[in-house]
Design a protein around this motif. Structure first.
Motif, PDB file in Angstrom:
ATOM      1  N   THR A   1       0.839  -1.195   0.000  1.00 24.64           N
ATOM      2  CA  THR A   1       0.000   0.000   0.000  1.00 24.64           C
ATOM      3  C   THR A   1       0.875   1.246   0.000  1.00 24.64           C
ATOM      4  O   THR A   1       1.859   1.328   0.725  1.00 24.64           O
ATOM      5  CB  THR A   1      -0.916  -0.001   1.234  1.00 24.64           C
ATOM      6  OG1 THR A   1      -1.744  -1.158   1.168  1.00 24.64           O
ATOM      7  CG2 THR A   1      -1.794   1.244   1.279  1.00 24.64           C
ATOM      8  N   MET A   2       0.506   2.196  -0.832  1.00 26.85           N
ATOM      9  CA  MET A   2       1.242   3.452  -0.913  1.00 26.85           C
ATOM     10  C   MET A   2       1.223   4.146   0.445  1.00 26.85           C
ATOM     11  O   MET A   2       0.189   4.209   1.104  1.00 26.85           O
ATOM     12  CB  MET A   2       0.574   4.354  -1.964  1.00 26.85           C
ATOM     13  CG  MET A   2       1.248   5.681  -2.180  1.00 26.85           C
ATOM     14  SD  MET A   2       0.311   6.771  -3.280  1.00 26.85           S
ATOM     15  CE  MET A   2       0.264   5.808  -4.762  1.00 26.85           C
ATOM     16  N   THR A   3       2.356   4.664   0.858  1.00 26.81           N
ATOM     17  CA  THR A   3       2.410   5.367   2.134  1.00 26.81           C
ATOM     18  C   THR A   3       1.755   6.732   2.010  1.00 26.81           C
ATOM     19  O   THR A   3       1.565   7.253   0.911  1.00 26.81           O
ATOM     20  CB  THR A   3       3.866   5.565   2.606  1.00 26.81           C
ATOM     21  OG1 THR A   3       4.536   6.418   1.672  1.00 26.81           O
ATOM     22  CG2 THR A   3       4.601   4.237   2.739  1.00 26.81           C
ATOM     23  N   LYS A   4       1.428   7.318   3.151  1.00 19.73           N
ATOM     24  CA  LYS A   4       0.854   8.662   3.170  1.00 19.73           C
ATOM     25  C   LYS A   4       1.846   9.655   2.572  1.00 19.73           C
ATOM     26  O   LYS A   4       1.470  10.569   1.842  1.00 19.73           O
ATOM     27  CB  LYS A   4       0.474   9.050   4.591  1.00 19.73           C
ATOM     28  CG  LYS A   4      -0.636   8.189   5.147  1.00 19.73           C
ATOM     29  CD  LYS A   4      -0.869   8.474   6.600  1.00 19.73           C
ATOM     30  CE  LYS A   4      -1.904   7.516   7.179  1.00 19.73           C
ATOM     31  NZ  LYS A   4      -2.116   7.724   8.591  1.00 19.73           N
ATOM     32  N   ASN A   5       3.113   9.450   2.870  1.00 22.10           N
ATOM     33  CA  ASN A   5       4.162  10.324   2.341  1.00 22.10           C
ATOM     34  C   ASN A   5       4.218  10.230   0.817  1.00 22.10           C
ATOM     35  O   ASN A   5       4.284  11.247   0.125  1.00 22.10           O
ATOM     36  CB  ASN A   5       5.506   9.947   2.956  1.00 22.10           C
ATOM     37  CG  ASN A   5       6.602  10.916   2.584  1.00 22.10           C
ATOM     38  OD1 ASN A   5       6.365  12.101   2.419  1.00 22.10           O
ATOM     39  ND2 ASN A   5       7.814  10.418   2.468  1.00 22.10           N
ATOM     40  N   SER A   6       4.159   9.019   0.274  1.00 19.91           N
ATOM     41  CA  SER A   6       4.168   8.840  -1.179  1.00 19.91           C
ATOM     42  C   SER A   6       2.946   9.476  -1.826  1.00 19.91           C
ATOM     43  O   SER A   6       3.035  10.064  -2.900  1.00 19.91           O
ATOM     44  CB  SER A   6       4.213   7.353  -1.538  1.00 19.91           C
ATOM     45  OG  SER A   6       5.433   6.787  -1.164  1.00 19.91           O
ATOM     46  N   PHE A   7       1.791   9.341  -1.170  1.00 17.51           N
ATOM     47  CA  PHE A   7       0.569   9.950  -1.683  1.00 17.51           C
ATOM     48  C   PHE A   7       0.748  11.462  -1.796  1.00 17.51           C
ATOM     49  O   PHE A   7       0.428  12.060  -2.822  1.00 17.51           O
ATOM     50  CB  PHE A   7      -0.602   9.611  -0.751  1.00 17.51           C
ATOM     51  CG  PHE A   7      -1.915  10.227  -1.156  1.00 17.51           C
ATOM     52  CD1 PHE A   7      -2.708   9.631  -2.120  1.00 17.51           C
ATOM     53  CD2 PHE A   7      -2.363  11.392  -0.560  1.00 17.51           C
ATOM     54  CE1 PHE A   7      -3.926  10.188  -2.488  1.00 17.51           C
ATOM     55  CE2 PHE A   7      -3.572  11.951  -0.914  1.00 17.51           C
ATOM     56  CZ  PHE A   7      -4.347  11.348  -1.889  1.00 17.51           C
ATOM     57  N   CYS A   8       1.272  12.082  -0.754  1.00 15.62           N
ATOM     58  CA  CYS A   8       1.462  13.537  -0.773  1.00 15.62           C
ATOM     59  C   CYS A   8       2.516  13.942  -1.787  1.00 15.62           C
ATOM     60  O   CYS A   8       2.369  14.952  -2.468  1.00 15.62           O
ATOM     61  CB  CYS A   8       1.821  14.027   0.627  1.00 15.62           C
ATOM     62  SG  CYS A   8       0.432  13.903   1.778  1.00 15.62           S
ATOM     63  N   LYS A   9       3.596  13.150  -1.913  1.00 20.70           N
ATOM     64  CA  LYS A   9       4.628  13.444  -2.903  1.00 20.70           C
ATOM     65  C   LYS A   9       4.077  13.348  -4.319  1.00 20.70           C
ATOM     66  O   LYS A   9       4.420  14.151  -5.183  1.00 20.70           O
ATOM     67  CB  LYS A   9       5.807  12.483  -2.757  1.00 20.70           C
ATOM     68  CG  LYS A   9       6.711  12.818  -1.612  1.00 20.70           C
ATOM     69  CD  LYS A   9       7.875  11.846  -1.573  1.00 20.70           C
ATOM     70  CE  LYS A   9       8.788  12.174  -0.416  1.00 20.70           C
ATOM     71  NZ  LYS A   9       9.921  11.245  -0.352  1.00 20.70           N
ATOM     72  N   ARG A  10       3.240  12.369  -4.559  1.00 19.31           N
ATOM     73  CA  ARG A  10       2.684  12.168  -5.894  1.00 19.31           C
ATOM     74  C   ARG A  10       1.929  13.402  -6.384  1.00 19.31           C
ATOM     75  O   ARG A  10       1.909  13.702  -7.568  1.00 19.31           O
ATOM     76  CB  ARG A  10       1.752  10.957  -5.896  1.00 19.31           C
ATOM     77  CG  ARG A  10       1.082  10.747  -7.257  1.00 19.31           C
ATOM     78  CD  ARG A  10       0.543   9.382  -7.399  1.00 19.31           C
ATOM     79  NE  ARG A  10       1.662   8.460  -7.505  1.00 19.31           N
ATOM     80  CZ  ARG A  10       1.538   7.169  -7.753  1.00 19.31           C
ATOM     81  NH1 ARG A  10       0.364   6.642  -7.900  1.00 19.31           N
ATOM     82  NH2 ARG A  10       2.586   6.394  -7.834  1.00 19.31           N
ATOM     83  N   PHE A  11       1.317  14.124  -5.456  1.00 19.09           N
ATOM     84  CA  PHE A  11       0.528  15.288  -5.841  1.00 19.09           C
ATOM     85  C   PHE A  11       1.240  16.592  -5.508  1.00 19.09           C
ATOM     86  O   PHE A  11       0.621  17.646  -5.454  1.00 19.09           O
ATOM     87  CB  PHE A  11      -0.856  15.212  -5.200  1.00 19.09           C
ATOM     88  CG  PHE A  11      -1.632  14.027  -5.709  1.00 19.09           C
ATOM     89  CD1 PHE A  11      -2.166  14.049  -6.984  1.00 19.09           C
ATOM     90  CD2 PHE A  11      -1.772  12.907  -4.935  1.00 19.09           C
ATOM     91  CE1 PHE A  11      -2.840  12.948  -7.482  1.00 19.09           C
ATOM     92  CE2 PHE A  11      -2.454  11.787  -5.415  1.00 19.09           C
ATOM     93  CZ  PHE A  11      -2.984  11.819  -6.694  1.00 19.09           C
ATOM     94  N   GLY A  12       2.556  16.534  -5.285  1.00 15.90           N
ATOM     95  CA  GLY A  12       3.364  17.734  -5.147  1.00 15.90           C
ATOM     96  C   GLY A  12       3.159  18.503  -3.851  1.00 15.90           C
ATOM     97  O   GLY A  12       3.451  19.701  -3.793  1.00 15.90           O
ATOM     98  N   ILE A  13       2.679  17.839  -2.799  1.00 12.51           N
ATOM     99  CA  ILE A  13       2.449  18.521  -1.530  1.00 12.51           C
ATOM    100  C   ILE A  13       3.711  18.526  -0.687  1.00 12.51           C
ATOM    101  O   ILE A  13       4.010  19.495  -0.012  1.00 12.51           O
ATOM    102  CB  ILE A  13       1.287  17.847  -0.752  1.00 12.51           C
ATOM    103  CG1 ILE A  13       0.040  17.796  -1.636  1.00 12.51           C
ATOM    104  CG2 ILE A  13       1.014  18.564   0.546  1.00 12.51           C
ATOM    105  CD1 ILE A  13      -0.382  19.121  -2.236  1.00 12.51           C
ATOM    106  N   THR A  14       4.467  17.441  -0.716  1.00 15.96           N
ATOM    107  CA  THR A  14       5.750  17.370  -0.016  1.00 15.96           C
ATOM    108  C   THR A  14       6.808  16.957  -1.008  1.00 15.96           C
ATOM    109  O   THR A  14       6.510  16.468  -2.091  1.00 15.96           O
ATOM    110  CB  THR A  14       5.702  16.350   1.149  1.00 15.96           C
ATOM    111  OG1 THR A  14       5.400  15.059   0.611  1.00 15.96           O
ATOM    112  CG2 THR A  14       4.682  16.740   2.186  1.00 15.96           C
ATOM    113  N   LYS A  15       8.060  17.139  -0.630  1.00 13.97           N
ATOM    114  CA  LYS A  15       9.173  16.760  -1.517  1.00 13.97           C
ATOM    115  C   LYS A  15       9.939  15.617  -0.943  1.00 13.97           C
ATOM    116  O   LYS A  15       9.902  15.275   0.139  1.00 13.97           O
ATOM    117  CB  LYS A  15      10.094  17.954  -1.721  1.00 13.97           C
ATOM    118  CG  LYS A  15       9.411  19.057  -2.454  1.00 13.97           C
ATOM    119  CD  LYS A  15      10.349  20.199  -2.706  1.00 13.97           C
ATOM    120  CE  LYS A  15       9.604  21.281  -3.451  1.00 13.97           C
ATOM    121  NZ  LYS A  15      10.421  22.315  -3.951  1.00 13.97           N
TER     122      LYS A  15
END
Length: 52
Positions: free
Chosen positions: A38-52
Motif C-alpha cells: 500500500t502506498m504510504t501517506k508520504n508517497s501519496f502527498c509526494k505524488r501530488f506535489g504537496i511534499t518533496k
C-alpha cells in the motif's frame, strides 16, 4: 480532487477531518500499490506535489 485532498491533509493531519476524503485517499493508496505494498501517506502527498 486527489491533489486537493493531499493539500488539505498533508502529512501532519492525514486521515483527520472529513471521513469521505480520508476514505477516498485510502482507497487510492490501496489501489495504487508501490512495490506490491500500500502506498504510504508520504508517497501519496509526494505524488501530488504537496511534499518533496
Amino acid at each position: 480532487m486527489l491533489q486537493n485532498i493531499a493539500a488539505t491533509y498533508g502529512l501532519v493531519n492525514f486521515s483527520e477531518g472529513n471521513p469521505m476524503y480520508s476514505e477516498i485517499a485510502d482507497e487510492y493508496r490501496n489501489n495504487n500499490k508501490v512495490f506490491d505494498e500500500t502506498m504510504t501517506k508520504n508517497s501519496f502527498c509526494k505524488r501530488f506535489g504537496i511534499t518533496k
